[in-house]
Design an enzyme around this catalytic site. Sequence first.
Site, PDB file in Angstrom:
ATOM      1  N   LYS A  73       0.788  -1.238   0.000  1.00 38.97           N
ATOM      2  CA  LYS A  73       0.000   0.000   0.000  1.00 38.97           C
ATOM      3  C   LYS A  73       0.823   1.294   0.000  1.00 38.97           C
ATOM      4  CE  LYS A  73      -2.287  -1.654   3.613  1.00 38.97           C
ATOM      5  NZ  LYS A  73      -3.254  -1.844   4.715  1.00 38.97           N
ATOM      6  N   ASP A 119      -6.098  -4.572  10.870  1.00 45.30           N
ATOM      7  CA  ASP A 119      -7.380  -3.839  10.823  1.00 45.30           C
ATOM      8  C   ASP A 119      -8.575  -4.758  10.558  1.00 45.30           C
ATOM      9  OD1 ASP A 119      -6.525  -4.269   8.234  1.00 45.30           O
ATOM     10  OD2 ASP A 119      -6.895  -2.225   7.522  1.00 45.30           O
TER      11      ASP A 119
END
Length: 440
Positions: free
Chosen positions: A131, A167
Amino acid sequence: MDVMLDSFNQGLGKETNAKAAVKMFPTYVRSVPDGTETGKVLALDLGGTNFRILLISLDGQEVNMESKIFLIPQAIMTGTGEQLFDHIAECIHKFMKDHDLLFHKIPLGFTFSFPCRQEGLNKAILTHWTKGFKCAGVEGHDIVQLLHEAIERRGDIDVNCLAVINDTVGALMSCAHEDRKCAVGLILGTGTNACYIETLENTELWDGDTDEPHQVMINTEWGALGNDGSLDFIMTDYDKQVDKHSINAGQQIYEKMISGMYMGEIARLVIEKLRKAKLLFNGKGSEELSERGRFYTKYVSEIESDGDDSSFKCTKQVFAELNLTKYTDEDCRIVQYVCSLVSTRAAYLASAGIATLLNKMNRPEVTIGVDGSLYRFHPHFHDLMEEKIRQLVKPGIKFKLMLSHDGSGKGAAIVTAVANRLALEKEQKLNAKNGIPNGE
Ligand code: ADP
Ligand code: MG
């Protein structure tokens, strides 16, 4: 779904894991919250677009939080690990100062959403950055140790990181806090990933204790699906271009077809191809439209939110932001259609992943806790997924997609509060054994 299931099984197998694209990391989170979690916890949320620090008070169902977003400058995202963790420690200091916490000892939970092989609840070794992050000297290292070292270098705050979670686990835990049927966590944000509750029996990689409950949350890291070429048969030229120009070429193939960091760029590449073929804007584009990464994923949401509205209000606003001035209603319609194809493919691919998990778990009823701006803000993502998953799951399996509210913070707080209670209980037992009164 066949490719996905095959990859899940390779990841879960002891012999096959080393070569598997999808790593299926066992977390050290074994059960969903029971609603009795209490305490004050500091939480960090790092994993893509924003870095946040949260102060969370848990008292059963009552949850209070205050949070602040801190920027991670591009230079730090691609600098050294020491710079990154010094920056994080500095932000923690600033946050604690603002909240009058500087002279308190406070437990910390870290939602660190990059692929990590965990060796304990607070030992997480980063396997590789994703990312857009690429800090030198972190891959292969325990991020808790790096954080603690940075905190020690400063010497002016007293925080102890008790837990690292992903997450996806945060989304699962925060939704399970309200709905005990929640057994899957899904992220559709900067990246995409999912976790689910697996039996210990199916988790050959598990090397922790085999006490009750006989289950563990598995962080699939499914964004890496296709890294072994297994998705080549559905990769388009646009996907190949997105991959080629990324800082992690050849990796996160499934993620690049789905998530917020890439979806706008896929749409832009299609639009540019049509323009160059004079099928859009009479062949005339703009500097902005030709710039890599300049067509944001939020534009896809905005353009699609016009729906059947023939005034194309949002679409025209996006065109203005891209400095496109000459267009027809047909151009608007075509761009809208391109966006809907790109987002629908993403929603269907994510649905195939979820349906694979639901069929594998084979529970009669499962809630899926979902977090991430793509799912939250796209006008149709939820409906598209609900419809597609229903078509793909075995008859009789019921499911619900539930939006997680601040899962990365709340989830970390729940896990950390439990870890803190267990640590205190252990200390008290030890003190009792040694004849030391508690609290001294
Ligand atoms: P993270 O995954 O880093 O925790 P988010 O969940 O906020 O962060 O997701 C950020 C991603 O969501 C970005 O890639 C961005 O392009 C995308 N995004 C932001 N707003 C929207 C929107 N309105 N519609 C679709 N995607 C969006
Ligand atoms: Mg997030």
